[in-house]
Write an enzyme that holds these catalytic residues in place. Structure first.
Site, PDB file in Angstrom:
ATOM      1  N   ASP A 138       0.854  -1.185   0.000  1.00  0.00           N
ATOM      2  CA  ASP A 138       0.000   0.000   0.000  1.00  0.00           C
ATOM      3  C   ASP A 138       0.892   1.238   0.000  1.00  0.00           C
ATOM      4  OD1 ASP A 138      -1.835   2.007   0.397  1.00  0.00           O
ATOM      5  OD2 ASP A 138      -2.891   1.013   2.041  1.00  0.00           O
ATOM      6  N   GLU A 167      -0.411  -0.977  -4.588  1.00  0.00           N
ATOM      7  CA  GLU A 167      -1.695  -0.280  -4.431  1.00  0.00           C
ATOM      8  C   GLU A 167      -1.518   1.224  -4.288  1.00  0.00           C
ATOM      9  OE1 GLU A 167      -4.854  -0.119  -0.717  1.00  0.00           O
ATOM     10  OE2 GLU A 167      -4.164  -2.052  -1.446  1.00  0.00           O
ATOM     11  N   GLU A 186      -9.109   3.754  -3.870  1.00  0.00           N
ATOM     12  CA  GLU A 186      -9.521   4.111  -2.508  1.00  0.00           C
ATOM     13  C   GLU A 186      -9.926   5.579  -2.408  1.00  0.00           C
ATOM     14  OE1 GLU A 186      -7.296   4.759   1.809  1.00  0.00           O
ATOM     15  OE2 GLU A 186      -6.529   3.261   0.417  1.00  0.00           O
ATOM     16  N   ASP A 230     -13.995   2.817  -1.734  1.00  0.00           N
ATOM     17  CA  ASP A 230     -14.435   2.755  -0.343  1.00  0.00           C
ATOM     18  C   ASP A 230     -15.937   3.031  -0.325  1.00  0.00           C
ATOM     19  OD1 ASP A 230     -15.092   3.576   2.401  1.00  0.00           O
ATOM     20  OD2 ASP A 230     -12.940   3.527   2.744  1.00  0.00           O
ATOM     21  N   HIS A 244     -11.950  -0.833  -0.206  1.00  0.00           N
ATOM     22  CA  HIS A 244     -11.001  -0.394   0.815  1.00  0.00           C
ATOM     23  C   HIS A 244     -11.603  -0.595   2.207  1.00  0.00           C
ATOM     24  CE1 HIS A 244      -9.685   3.039   3.497  1.00  0.00           C
ATOM     25  NE2 HIS A 244      -8.566   2.354   3.330  1.00  0.00           N
ATOM     26  N   GLU A 304     -10.418  -6.860   2.792  1.00  0.00           N
ATOM     27  CA  GLU A 304      -9.325  -6.262   3.545  1.00  0.00           C
ATOM     28  C   GLU A 304      -9.765  -6.014   4.977  1.00  0.00           C
ATOM     29  OE1 GLU A 304      -6.356  -2.364   3.578  1.00  0.00           O
ATOM     30  OE2 GLU A 304      -8.312  -2.197   2.610  1.00  0.00           O
TER      31      GLU A 304
END
Length: 378
Positions: free
Chosen positions: A208, A234, A261, A284, A311, A333
């Protein structure tokens, strides 16, 4: 059924239940502000002090919809001063029309950011109402179950978490970015190497980057970590660097690119898809437009044979319902945001499950299956 009121409530823990800050906010992790020495060491030095809040939508039949958001008073004002005018007196079942009206009405100041936080929160609360009215969990209203439960990977830089082999993968928050030069590349590589040696060859590693890198640094990192079987990199670039993703489209080799995200609506995710660089979209649900819009993003991704991994989906009730209902949402996740040594603080909202044996599923209660934890809230 008609909507009678909409109000927002701060989700402030009583002092006895407050916990220490998260490793995500208090350790060195590359981010868009890392280029400035004053803000290099921790995200908490620059992030907005917005409070988590709940949105509560009341109806004339006594059914209440609940959701939550992170945008604090600015989002509260959008919901209570603007969207309430559009929603009170309306049928909460008219979700598509109400979403479109909120989106169109907020175009002069919205389209992305806090206005979408507001739309997302209200939208999820409306789905909660409909589920409760029909006595069905929301995932059944979104198309039904496509799997019994979902495998989970954990996002963590805490070595103590790496040994939990119930999770199929580990996502590492990259500590260093372009400002750190060649040394940053080497230190990031060493972290990935250490993780691979610790967890073995059977589990996935993802990276990330939190919008912190640029094209040149990303290419250097792809080359550096390729020997360690990284599954994806990511959010390497800031969300508006669409041309940068165009440049990366043919360079990743065995390492996929994931992002989304900090993108909003199907329109923003369409631009990412069109670069040809992205293999995994990560909207998200609480930011991109709620369940209504994220389901559209899933459909758009499906037409391009792309996976969607929302996300922080394991921390959001609405996201878990969406993931269970969508064929191209294969896993979840989960992030441990608290200090493991001090133990987990009480949850502000009840009904969001933790993973068990490396798998997770949403509640089967009507609606989203959540409620406020009044015992711990001020």
């Amino acid at each position: 059924m008609k909507i009678t009121s909409i109000q927002c409530k701060p989700l402030t823990l009583k002092k006895a239940h407050q916990s220490s800050p998260s490793w995500l906010s208090e350790t060195v992790i590359a981010n868009p502000m890392s280029i400035y020495p004053r803000y290099y060491e921790r995200r908490s030095s620059w992030t907005a002090p917005f409070q988590s809040m709940a949105v509560i939508v009341e109806t004339d039949e006594g059914i209440q919809g609940l959701s939550h958001f992170d945008g604090g008073e600015p989002v509260q004002k959008i919901i209570e001063l603007h969207f309430a005018r559009l929603l009170i007196g309306e049928d909460p079942f008219d979700i598509e029309r109400l979403w479109d009206q909120m989106f169109r009405a907020s175009l002069p100041y919205g389209r992305k950011g806090l206005s979408m936080f507001a739309i997302s929160a209200v939208d999820c609360a409306l789905w909660d109402i409909v589920g409760k009215a029909l006595q069905q969990p929301v995932y059944r209203l979104l198309g039904g179950a496509t799997k019994v439960d979902m495998p989970v990977y954990e996002t963590t830089n805490d070595r103590r978490d790496w040994d939990n082999h119930e999770f199929f993968g580990v996502k590492l928050a990259m500590p260093y970015g372009p400002i750190d030069g060649r040394e940053g590349v080497q230190k990031n590589r060493d972290l990935v190497k250490e993780c691979r040696e610790r967890i073995g060859e059977k589990r996935d590693i993802m990276l990330d980057c939190y919008m912190a890198w640029d094209v040149e640094f990303t290419i250097r990192m792809i080359d550096a970590v390729e020997p360690y079987g990284v599954r994806w990199i990511e959010e390497a670039l800031p969300p508006d660097d669409i041309r940068g993703y165009d440049k990366l489209a043919n360079y990743t080799g065995a390492i996929a690119l994931a992002t989304g995200e900090h993108e909003y609506t199907r329109y923003g995710h369409r631009e990412l898809i069109e670069t040809g660089a992205i293999s995994v979209l990560q909207p998200d649900v609480a930011w991109a437009g709620g369940l209504t819009e994220t389901r559209r993003i899933c459909a758009l991704a499906s037409a391009h044979s792309l996976k969607v991994v929302p996300h922080a989906g394991g921390l959001q009730a609405a996201a878990l319902h969406l993931i269970k209902s969508q064929v191209n949402c294969p896993f979840v996740e989960w992030v441990r945001t608290w200090d493991i040594q001090n133990g987990r603080p009480p949850q502000r909202i009840l009904g969001i499950p933790d993973p068990e044996y490396g798998r997770i599923a949403p509640s089967d209660e009507p609606g989203l299956g959540i409620q406020l934890n009044h015992e711990v809230l001020e």
